[in-house]
Each structure stands twice: as structure tokens, then as C-alpha cells.
Design a protein around this motif. Structure first.
Motif, PDB file in Angstrom:
ATOM      1  N   PRO A   9       0.849  -1.217   0.006  1.00 26.60           N
ATOM      2  CA  PRO A   9       0.079   0.112  -0.143  1.00 26.60           C
ATOM      3  C   PRO A   9       0.904   1.277  -0.031  1.00 26.60           C
ATOM      4  CG  PRO A   9      -0.222  -1.174   2.283  1.00 26.60           C
ATOM      5  CD  PRO A   9       0.565  -1.945   1.194  1.00 26.60           C
ATOM      6  N   ALA A  10       2.160   1.194  -0.011  1.00 25.90           N
ATOM      7  CA  ALA A  10       2.794   2.349   0.276  1.00 25.90           C
ATOM      8  C   ALA A  10       2.711   2.955  -1.210  1.00 25.90           C
ATOM      9  CB  ALA A  10       4.466   2.020   0.500  1.00 25.90           C
ATOM     10  N   PRO A  11       2.416   4.095  -1.254  1.00 23.45           N
ATOM     11  CA  PRO A  11       2.364   5.154  -2.803  1.00 23.45           C
ATOM     12  C   PRO A  11       3.735   5.356  -3.059  1.00 23.45           C
ATOM     13  CG  PRO A  11       1.765   6.592  -0.904  1.00 23.45           C
ATOM     14  CD  PRO A  11       1.904   5.001  -0.226  1.00 23.45           C
ATOM     15  N   THR A  12       3.694   5.220  -4.550  1.00 26.32           N
ATOM     16  CA  THR A  12       5.155   5.803  -5.044  1.00 26.32           C
ATOM     17  C   THR A  12       4.747   6.953  -5.780  1.00 26.32           C
ATOM     18  OG1 THR A  12       4.598   4.575  -7.189  1.00 26.32           O
ATOM     19  CG2 THR A  12       5.460   3.444  -5.616  1.00 26.32           C
ATOM     20  N   ARG A  13       5.428   7.635  -6.646  1.00 32.18           N
ATOM     21  CA  ARG A  13       5.243   8.867  -7.300  1.00 32.18           C
ATOM     22  C   ARG A  13       4.621   8.571  -8.566  1.00 32.18           C
ATOM     23  NH1 ARG A  13       9.300  10.194 -11.664  1.00 32.18           N
ATOM     24  NH2 ARG A  13      10.665   8.366 -11.773  1.00 32.18           N
ATOM     25  N   TRP A  14       4.251   7.131  -8.861  1.00 30.16           N
ATOM     26  CA  TRP A  14       3.243   6.863 -10.008  1.00 30.16           C
ATOM     27  C   TRP A  14       1.991   6.421  -9.496  1.00 30.16           C
ATOM     28  CZ3 TRP A  14       4.836   8.018 -14.477  1.00 30.16           C
ATOM     29  CH2 TRP A  14       6.215   8.119 -14.859  1.00 30.16           C
ATOM     30  N   ALA A  15       1.811   6.642  -8.227  1.00 35.07           N
ATOM     31  CA  ALA A  15       0.356   6.363  -7.861  1.00 35.07           C
ATOM     32  C   ALA A  15      -0.960   7.393  -8.476  1.00 35.07           C
ATOM     33  CB  ALA A  15       0.207   6.577  -6.242  1.00 35.07           C
ATOM     34  N   GLY A  16      -1.854   7.010  -9.258  1.00 34.14           N
ATOM     35  CA  GLY A  16      -2.617   7.890  -9.625  1.00 34.14           C
ATOM     36  C   GLY A  16      -2.505   8.038 -11.202  1.00 34.14           C
ATOM     37  N   ALA A  17      -1.095   7.352 -11.649  1.00 31.93           N
ATOM     38  CA  ALA A  17      -0.729   7.714 -13.182  1.00 31.93           C
ATOM     39  C   ALA A  17      -1.396   6.348 -13.775  1.00 31.93           C
ATOM     40  CB  ALA A  17       0.583   7.520 -13.428  1.00 31.93           C
ATOM     41  N   THR A  18      -1.549   6.602 -15.162  1.00 33.84           N
ATOM     42  CA  THR A  18      -2.080   5.483 -15.981  1.00 33.84           C
ATOM     43  C   THR A  18      -1.099   4.293 -16.020  1.00 33.84           C
ATOM     44  OG1 THR A  18      -1.530   6.339 -18.126  1.00 33.84           O
ATOM     45  CG2 THR A  18      -3.574   7.134 -17.312  1.00 33.84           C
ATOM     46  N   ASP A  19      -1.642   3.338 -16.291  1.00 34.80           N
ATOM     47  CA  ASP A  19      -0.726   1.952 -16.755  1.00 34.80           C
ATOM     48  C   ASP A  19       0.204   2.274 -18.004  1.00 34.80           C
ATOM     49  OD1 ASP A  19      -1.781   0.485 -14.500  1.00 34.80           O
ATOM     50  OD2 ASP A  19      -3.117  -0.588 -15.693  1.00 34.80           O
ATOM     51  N   ALA A  20      -0.294   3.030 -18.728  1.00 33.91           N
ATOM     52  CA  ALA A  20       0.497   3.590 -19.958  1.00 33.91           C
ATOM     53  C   ALA A  20       1.637   4.177 -19.683  1.00 33.91           C
ATOM     54  CB  ALA A  20      -0.460   4.022 -21.195  1.00 33.91           C
ATOM     55  N   ALA A  21       1.313   5.386 -18.973  1.00 33.72           N
ATOM     56  CA  ALA A  21       2.405   5.891 -18.319  1.00 33.72           C
ATOM     57  C   ALA A  21       3.562   5.338 -17.557  1.00 33.72           C
ATOM     58  CB  ALA A  21       1.779   7.222 -17.561  1.00 33.72           C
ATOM     59  N   VAL A  22       3.161   4.308 -16.792  1.00 35.52           N
ATOM     60  CA  VAL A  22       4.172   3.827 -16.165  1.00 35.52           C
ATOM     61  C   VAL A  22       4.927   2.741 -16.635  1.00 35.52           C
ATOM     62  CG1 VAL A  22       4.288   1.898 -14.353  1.00 35.52           C
ATOM     63  CG2 VAL A  22       2.762   3.700 -13.848  1.00 35.52           C
ATOM     64  N   LEU A  23       4.173   2.111 -18.037  1.00 34.86           N
ATOM     65  CA  LEU A  23       5.053   1.361 -18.848  1.00 34.86           C
ATOM     66  C   LEU A  23       5.884   2.226 -19.740  1.00 34.86           C
ATOM     67  CD1 LEU A  23       2.260  -1.215 -20.356  1.00 34.86           C
ATOM     68  CD2 LEU A  23       4.207  -1.584 -18.844  1.00 34.86           C
ATOM     69  N   GLN A  24       5.715   3.383 -20.142  1.00 29.90           N
ATOM     70  CA  GLN A  24       6.548   4.360 -20.642  1.00 29.90           C
ATOM     71  C   GLN A  24       7.947   4.562 -19.938  1.00 29.90           C
ATOM     72  OE1 GLN A  24       6.664   5.503 -23.689  1.00 29.90           O
ATOM     73  NE2 GLN A  24       8.737   6.144 -23.455  1.00 29.90           N
ATOM     74  N   ALA A  25       7.371   4.729 -18.564  1.00 29.44           N
ATOM     75  CA  ALA A  25       8.636   5.158 -17.693  1.00 29.44           C
ATOM     76  C   ALA A  25       9.453   3.849 -17.279  1.00 29.44           C
ATOM     77  CB  ALA A  25       8.081   5.460 -16.233  1.00 29.44           C
ATOM     78  N   LEU A  26       8.760   2.653 -17.378  1.00 30.75           N
ATOM     79  CA  LEU A  26       9.533   1.543 -17.507  1.00 30.75           C
ATOM     80  C   LEU A  26      10.588   1.178 -18.449  1.00 30.75           C
ATOM     81  CD1 LEU A  26      10.256  -0.992 -15.736  1.00 30.75           C
ATOM     82  CD2 LEU A  26       8.118  -2.385 -16.857  1.00 30.75           C
ATOM     83  N   ALA A  27      10.128   1.724 -19.699  1.00 27.93           N
ATOM     84  CA  ALA A  27      10.868   1.530 -20.741  1.00 27.93           C
ATOM     85  C   ALA A  27      11.868   2.474 -20.799  1.00 27.93           C
ATOM     86  CB  ALA A  27      10.026   1.918 -22.080  1.00 27.93           C
ATOM     87  N   GLU A  28      11.873   3.587 -19.998  1.00 26.21           N
ATOM     88  CA  GLU A  28      12.966   4.551 -20.008  1.00 26.21           C
ATOM     89  C   GLU A  28      13.733   4.079 -18.727  1.00 26.21           C
ATOM     90  OE1 GLU A  28      10.802   8.034 -19.585  1.00 26.21           O
ATOM     91  OE2 GLU A  28      10.441   8.007 -21.796  1.00 26.21           O
ATOM     92  N   ARG A  29      13.611   2.683 -18.005  1.00 28.26           N
ATOM     93  CA  ARG A  29      14.270   2.195 -17.039  1.00 28.26           C
ATOM     94  C   ARG A  29      14.312   2.890 -15.647  1.00 28.26           C
ATOM     95  NH1 ARG A  29      14.052  -1.585 -19.809  1.00 28.26           N
ATOM     96  NH2 ARG A  29      15.593  -2.194 -21.321  1.00 28.26           N
ATOM     97  N   ASP A  30      12.934   3.402 -15.350  1.00 29.18           N
ATOM     98  CA  ASP A  30      12.811   4.262 -14.068  1.00 29.18           C
ATOM     99  C   ASP A  30      12.453   2.953 -13.259  1.00 29.18           C
ATOM    100  OD1 ASP A  30      11.049   5.271 -11.863  1.00 29.18           O
ATOM    101  OD2 ASP A  30      10.985   6.996 -13.282  1.00 29.18           O
ATOM    102  N   GLU A  31      13.241   2.658 -12.047  1.00 28.74           N
ATOM    103  CA  GLU A  31      13.018   1.919 -11.133  1.00 28.74           C
ATOM    104  C   GLU A  31      11.603   2.046 -10.266  1.00 28.74           C
ATOM    105  OE1 GLU A  31      16.252   1.009  -8.334  1.00 28.74           O
ATOM    106  OE2 GLU A  31      17.684   1.230 -10.094  1.00 28.74           O
ATOM    107  N   ASP A  32      11.161   3.298  -9.940  1.00 30.66           N
ATOM    108  CA  ASP A  32      10.068   3.648  -9.230  1.00 30.66           C
ATOM    109  C   ASP A  32       8.771   2.954 -10.008  1.00 30.66           C
ATOM    110  OD1 ASP A  32      11.090   4.804  -7.082  1.00 30.66           O
ATOM    111  OD2 ASP A  32      10.615   6.717  -7.981  1.00 30.66           O
ATOM    112  N   ALA A  33       8.909   3.201 -11.534  1.00 30.18           N
ATOM    113  CA  ALA A  33       7.806   2.689 -12.609  1.00 30.18           C
ATOM    114  C   ALA A  33       7.754   1.140 -12.116  1.00 30.18           C
ATOM    115  CB  ALA A  33       8.273   3.096 -13.709  1.00 30.18           C
ATOM    116  N   ALA A  34       8.905   0.558 -12.054  1.00 25.79           N
ATOM    117  CA  ALA A  34       8.874  -0.898 -11.870  1.00 25.79           C
ATOM    118  C   ALA A  34       8.204  -1.256 -10.522  1.00 25.79           C
ATOM    119  CB  ALA A  34      10.514  -1.647 -12.087  1.00 25.79           C
ATOM    120  N   ARG A  35       8.669  -0.473  -9.665  1.00 33.17           N
ATOM    121  CA  ARG A  35       8.020  -0.793  -8.457  1.00 33.17           C
ATOM    122  C   ARG A  35       6.484  -0.850  -8.334  1.00 33.17           C
ATOM    123  NH1 ARG A  35      12.187   2.402  -6.560  1.00 33.17           N
ATOM    124  NH2 ARG A  35      13.859   0.939  -5.822  1.00 33.17           N
TER     125      ARG A  35
END
Length: 104
Positions: A9-35
Motif C-alpha cells: 500500500p505504500a504509494p509511489t510517485r506513480w500512484a494515480g498515473a495510468t498504466d500506459a504512463a508507468v510502462l513508458q517510464a519502465l521503458a526508460e528504466r525508471d525503477e519507481d515505475a517497476a515498483r
């Protein structure tokens, strides 16, 4: 739409972002996006691993998330909804690839 079960339940800075935005950040190797992706989808993918008859579900789930990280750049070229892409990639890692490996 994100998975409703939240193992961490610990929120990350991606809380509330769309899945597409999180995947885009993951493609850019963002560790918080992976979490965040793990936070949203771990339980669903563990359930898929259970249905696949996984002997070591932790390893299989990890394989699914690694596949997502490796192929996140390809998501931008896909017409699939981000959630479908995530679950489809997990399905491939849990059901299709292990069966293909057994044939050889």
C-alpha cells in the motif's frame, strides 16, 4: 484501469498515473515505475502463476516482470490497452514460454 488488489500500500510517485504512463517510464528504466507496476499487478500475476501450475511461483512471477521490463519499449508500438499488454506479456512468460522450453 489497475489491479484492485494492492500487495504494497505504500504509494509511489506513480500512484494515480495510468498504466500506459508507468510502462513508458519502465521503458526508460525508471525503477519507481517497476515498483509501481509490481504494486499494481503482483497479485494478479501470482494468480496466473498458480493457474499455470507454477512450482516456484516467485521465480515465475519474477520472470513475468523481467519480460515486461525487457519489452516495455515495444508497448508503444502496440495497439493494445496497457493492462491487456501487461497481462498478455505475463501470460506469455507463464504459460507459453515454459511449454516451448519443455519441447526442446
Amino acid at each position: 484501469m489497475t489491479a484492485t488488489l494492492d500487495p504494497d500500500p505504500a504509494p509511489t510517485r506513480w500512484a494515480g498515473a495510468t498504466d500506459a504512463a508507468v510502462l513508458q517510464a519502465l521503458a526508460e528504466r525508471d525503477e519507481d515505475a517497476a515498483r509501481e507496476l509490481h504494486r499494481r499487478y503482483a497479485r494478479v500475476i501470482y494468480a496466473l502463476a498458480f493457474r499455470a501450475g507454477a512450482i516456484n511461483s516467485d521465480v515465475d512471477v519474477q520472470r513475468a516482470f523481467v519480460a515486461m521490463a525487457r519489452h516495455a519499449e515495444q508497448r508503444a508500438q502496440s495497439r493494445l490497452d496497457a493492462r491487456l499488454w501487461i497481462l498478455g506479456t505475463a501470460y506469455q512468460a507463464l504459460f507459453v514460454l515454459p511449454r516451448a522450453e519443455k519441447r526442446f
